[in-house]
Design a protein around this motif. Sequence first.
Motif, PDB file in Angstrom:
ATOM      1  N   SER A  95      74.070  43.402  69.494  1.00 28.89           N
ATOM      2  CA  SER A  95      73.141  43.135  68.394  1.00 28.89           C
ATOM      3  C   SER A  95      73.081  44.355  67.490  1.00 28.89           C
ATOM      4  O   SER A  95      73.442  45.466  67.900  1.00 28.89           O
ATOM      5  N   LEU A  96      72.590  44.132  66.279  1.00 31.44           N
ATOM      6  CA  LEU A  96      72.478  45.238  65.336  1.00 31.44           C
ATOM      7  C   LEU A  96      71.439  46.245  65.809  1.00 31.44           C
ATOM      8  O   LEU A  96      71.681  47.456  65.796  1.00 31.44           O
ATOM      9  N   GLU A  97      70.271  45.745  66.229  1.00 27.83           N
ATOM     10  CA  GLU A  97      69.224  46.650  66.683  1.00 27.83           C
ATOM     11  C   GLU A  97      69.683  47.449  67.897  1.00 27.83           C
ATOM     12  O   GLU A  97      69.452  48.669  67.985  1.00 27.83           O
ATOM     13  N   GLY A  98      70.335  46.757  68.822  1.00 27.26           N
ATOM     14  CA  GLY A  98      70.840  47.455  69.998  1.00 27.26           C
ATOM     15  C   GLY A  98      71.943  48.442  69.639  1.00 27.26           C
ATOM     16  O   GLY A  98      72.033  49.527  70.218  1.00 27.26           O
ATOM     17  N   GLY A  99      72.780  48.071  68.680  1.00 28.49           N
ATOM     18  CA  GLY A  99      73.845  48.968  68.252  1.00 28.49           C
ATOM     19  C   GLY A  99      73.301  50.249  67.640  1.00 28.49           C
ATOM     20  O   GLY A  99      73.837  51.338  67.877  1.00 28.49           O
ATOM     21  N   LEU A 100      72.230  50.135  66.867  1.00 31.47           N
ATOM     22  CA  LEU A 100      71.611  51.331  66.309  1.00 31.47           C
ATOM     23  C   LEU A 100      71.023  52.212  67.399  1.00 31.47           C
ATOM     24  O   LEU A 100      71.045  53.441  67.310  1.00 31.47           O
ATOM     25  N   LYS A 101      70.509  51.562  68.446  1.00 31.96           N
ATOM     26  CA  LYS A 101      69.978  52.333  69.569  1.00 31.96           C
ATOM     27  C   LYS A 101      71.095  53.090  70.275  1.00 31.96           C
ATOM     28  O   LYS A 101      70.932  54.255  70.668  1.00 31.96           O
ATOM     29  N   TYR A 102      72.245  52.463  70.414  1.00 33.25           N
ATOM     30  CA  TYR A 102      73.407  53.150  70.979  1.00 33.25           C
ATOM     31  C   TYR A 102      73.852  54.282  70.050  1.00 33.25           C
ATOM     32  O   TYR A 102      74.192  55.377  70.503  1.00 33.25           O
ATOM     33  N   TYR A 103      73.861  54.005  68.765  1.00 32.53           N
ATOM     34  CA  TYR A 103      74.383  54.983  67.810  1.00 32.53           C
ATOM     35  C   TYR A 103      73.562  56.267  67.818  1.00 32.53           C
ATOM     36  O   TYR A 103      74.102  57.366  67.684  1.00 32.53           O
ATOM     37  N   VAL A 104      72.242  56.130  67.974  1.00 30.60           N
ATOM     38  CA  VAL A 104      71.385  57.301  67.962  1.00 30.60           C
ATOM     39  C   VAL A 104      71.364  58.009  69.304  1.00 30.60           C
ATOM     40  O   VAL A 104      70.732  59.044  69.462  1.00 30.60           O
ATOM     41  N   GLY A 105      72.077  57.452  70.289  1.00 33.70           N
ATOM     42  CA  GLY A 105      72.141  58.088  71.595  1.00 33.70           C
ATOM     43  C   GLY A 105      70.963  57.765  72.477  1.00 33.70           C
ATOM     44  O   GLY A 105      70.622  58.545  73.374  1.00 33.70           O
ATOM     45  N   ALA A 106      70.324  56.622  72.233  1.00 29.64           N
ATOM     46  CA  ALA A 106      69.144  56.236  73.013  1.00 29.64           C
ATOM     47  C   ALA A 106      69.421  55.013  73.863  1.00 29.64           C
ATOM     48  O   ALA A 106      68.488  54.274  74.215  1.00 29.64           O
ATOM     49  N   ALA A 107      70.672  54.777  74.228  1.00 30.38           N
ATOM     50  CA  ALA A 107      71.022  53.570  74.982  1.00 30.38           C
ATOM     51  C   ALA A 107      70.313  53.517  76.324  1.00 30.38           C
ATOM     52  O   ALA A 107      69.941  52.446  76.807  1.00 30.38           O
ATOM     53  N   ASN A 108      70.101  54.654  76.954  1.00 27.17           N
ATOM     54  CA  ASN A 108      69.480  54.695  78.285  1.00 27.17           C
ATOM     55  C   ASN A 108      67.990  55.028  78.216  1.00 27.17           C
ATOM     56  O   ASN A 108      67.380  55.290  79.260  1.00 27.17           O
ATOM     57  N   LEU A 109      67.428  55.020  77.015  1.00 29.48           N
ATOM     58  CA  LEU A 109      66.019  55.318  76.846  1.00 29.48           C
ATOM     59  C   LEU A 109      65.227  54.040  76.600  1.00 29.48           C
ATOM     60  O   LEU A 109      65.793  52.992  76.262  1.00 29.48           O
ATOM     61  N   ALA A 110      63.915  54.143  76.788  1.00 25.89           N
ATOM     62  CA  ALA A 110      63.077  52.959  76.607  1.00 25.89           C
ATOM     63  C   ALA A 110      63.043  52.509  75.152  1.00 25.89           C
ATOM     64  O   ALA A 110      62.886  51.318  74.875  1.00 25.89           O
ATOM     65  N   ASP A 111      63.169  53.431  74.226  1.00 25.78           N
ATOM     66  CA  ASP A 111      63.160  53.092  72.807  1.00 25.78           C
ATOM     67  C   ASP A 111      64.042  54.071  72.060  1.00 25.78           C
ATOM     68  O   ASP A 111      64.529  55.050  72.614  1.00 25.78           O
ATOM     69  N   ASP A 112      64.249  53.788  70.782  1.00 28.46           N
ATOM     70  CA  ASP A 112      65.103  54.648  69.952  1.00 28.46           C
ATOM     71  C   ASP A 112      64.296  55.569  69.054  1.00 28.46           C
ATOM     72  O   ASP A 112      64.818  56.131  68.093  1.00 28.46           O
ATOM     73  N   ARG A 113      62.985  55.692  69.349  1.00 25.48           N
ATOM     74  CA  ARG A 113      62.108  56.625  68.637  1.00 25.48           C
ATOM     75  C   ARG A 113      61.982  56.310  67.145  1.00 25.48           C
ATOM     76  O   ARG A 113      61.859  57.211  66.324  1.00 25.48           O
ATOM     77  N   GLY A 114      62.065  55.069  66.802  1.00 29.01           N
ATOM     78  CA  GLY A 114      61.859  54.660  65.407  1.00 29.01           C
ATOM     79  C   GLY A 114      63.091  54.694  64.539  1.00 29.01           C
ATOM     80  O   GLY A 114      63.025  54.366  63.356  1.00 29.01           O
ATOM     81  N   TYR A 115      64.215  55.082  65.117  1.00 31.78           N
ATOM     82  CA  TYR A 115      65.435  55.230  64.320  1.00 31.78           C
ATOM     83  C   TYR A 115      65.873  53.905  63.710  1.00 31.78           C
ATOM     84  O   TYR A 115      66.148  53.814  62.509  1.00 31.78           O
ATOM     85  N   GLY A 116      65.958  52.858  64.545  1.00 32.49           N
ATOM     86  CA  GLY A 116      66.424  51.570  64.047  1.00 32.49           C
ATOM     87  C   GLY A 116      65.546  51.016  62.954  1.00 32.49           C
ATOM     88  O   GLY A 116      66.037  50.442  61.971  1.00 32.49           O
ATOM     89  N   ALA A 117      64.226  51.178  63.078  1.00 36.09           N
ATOM     90  CA  ALA A 117      63.310  50.665  62.053  1.00 36.09           C
ATOM     91  C   ALA A 117      63.537  51.360  60.723  1.00 36.09           C
ATOM     92  O   ALA A 117      63.488  50.730  59.660  1.00 36.09           O
ATOM     93  N   LYS A 118      63.777  52.657  60.759  1.00 42.10           N
ATOM     94  CA  LYS A 118      64.019  53.384  59.513  1.00 42.10           C
ATOM     95  C   LYS A 118      65.319  52.937  58.853  1.00 42.10           C
ATOM     96  O   LYS A 118      65.375  52.738  57.634  1.00 42.10           O
ATOM     97  N   VAL A 119      66.358  52.798  59.657  1.00 40.41           N
ATOM     98  CA  VAL A 119      67.644  52.375  59.093  1.00 40.41           C
ATOM     99  C   VAL A 119      67.534  50.981  58.485  1.00 40.41           C
ATOM    100  O   VAL A 119      68.020  50.721  57.370  1.00 40.41           O
TER     101      VAL A 119
END
Length: 337
Positions: free
Chosen positions: A239-263
């Motif tokens: 998914s796009l949201e999941g891909g952004l989470k991977y891209y920011v290096g947060a794949a193994n974290l509970a959240d991406d710290r707001g990165y995906g929402a900003k993008v």
Amino acid sequence: MTACDRAADGQEPSAWVGPQWLKSVLATSGGVSGALRLFLSDVLGGLRLVSHNALAMLGLVAVAVALFLFHRPEVRHELEGRALSWLVERANVRLVNANEGEADDGAALAELAEPEAIQRATAANPAELNRQQAAVAYWIARRYNVAPEPISRLVQEAWSVGQRMGVEPTLVLAVMAVESGFNPFAQSHVGAQGLMQVMTGVHHDKYAIFGGKNAAFDPVTNLRVGVQVLKDCIRRAGSLEGGLKYYVGAANLADDRGYGAKVLAEQTYLRQVANGRSVPVMAPLPQATVQAATPAASPSVTVVPTAAPAGASGVAPAASEIPAVPHRPEQVALLVH
């Protein structure tokens, strides 16, 4: 009459020896100081009279010369020609001196001349872009205080590479905006570099075909590698949201710290601009507000976005889905292949 004669005649002797007129002047003017003042007054009066007469004489001479030249045009033209020649000569001398100094500077610059340097410039004429691309380029230039020419080149490349790799161009530009603010020399303390903050050490193999890791600081190369990394992240996450989470290096974290929402919020703005809508250049990105954590449970977060970001489907994510911790750009693009 001598002093002896005056004494013989019964006259009182006097100590004065000199002209009688001077004695009378001193007597009437109050002594030496008075005589000095009288002398200076006479001198100043004489100078004033002489200067007045001299200026009057000069004025008469000037009038006479003017009348003479008026009735003798050939003399006047000759004098004008001589004056003009003198002025031109003086101007040429100054110009030659200035050119000699500029020639020295020009010679030094000529030694560094490199006509092919234009090929290294990452720039394009915004007038050469189509309507959508030009609107996006100018909006980004105003929003991020960068020149429209290099942004136009990046917009062109985002459209070309994005369409070839199946990644929406506005998403590519949104990632660059959030990651580096369109600074091609940006670097985090963990090694994320360039426009899209790709981890150069992790993705060195992708830069090999472009000549090596230093190509990360070439904006176009960094964009191409970053799009490939982003595509791999989306494919792996599904998914796009999941891909952004991977891209920011947060794949193994509970959240991406707001990165995906900003993008996604920035992508929404770029889509609207590309579609001809007016979007303020100061349009905000989502901001998170952290609620107080309860002792019996994990910390809970509540996000109040200031803008309504839209995902790939165009639907704004729920507030509870946006993490509260701000994005940390040093965790970018950790995916390996």
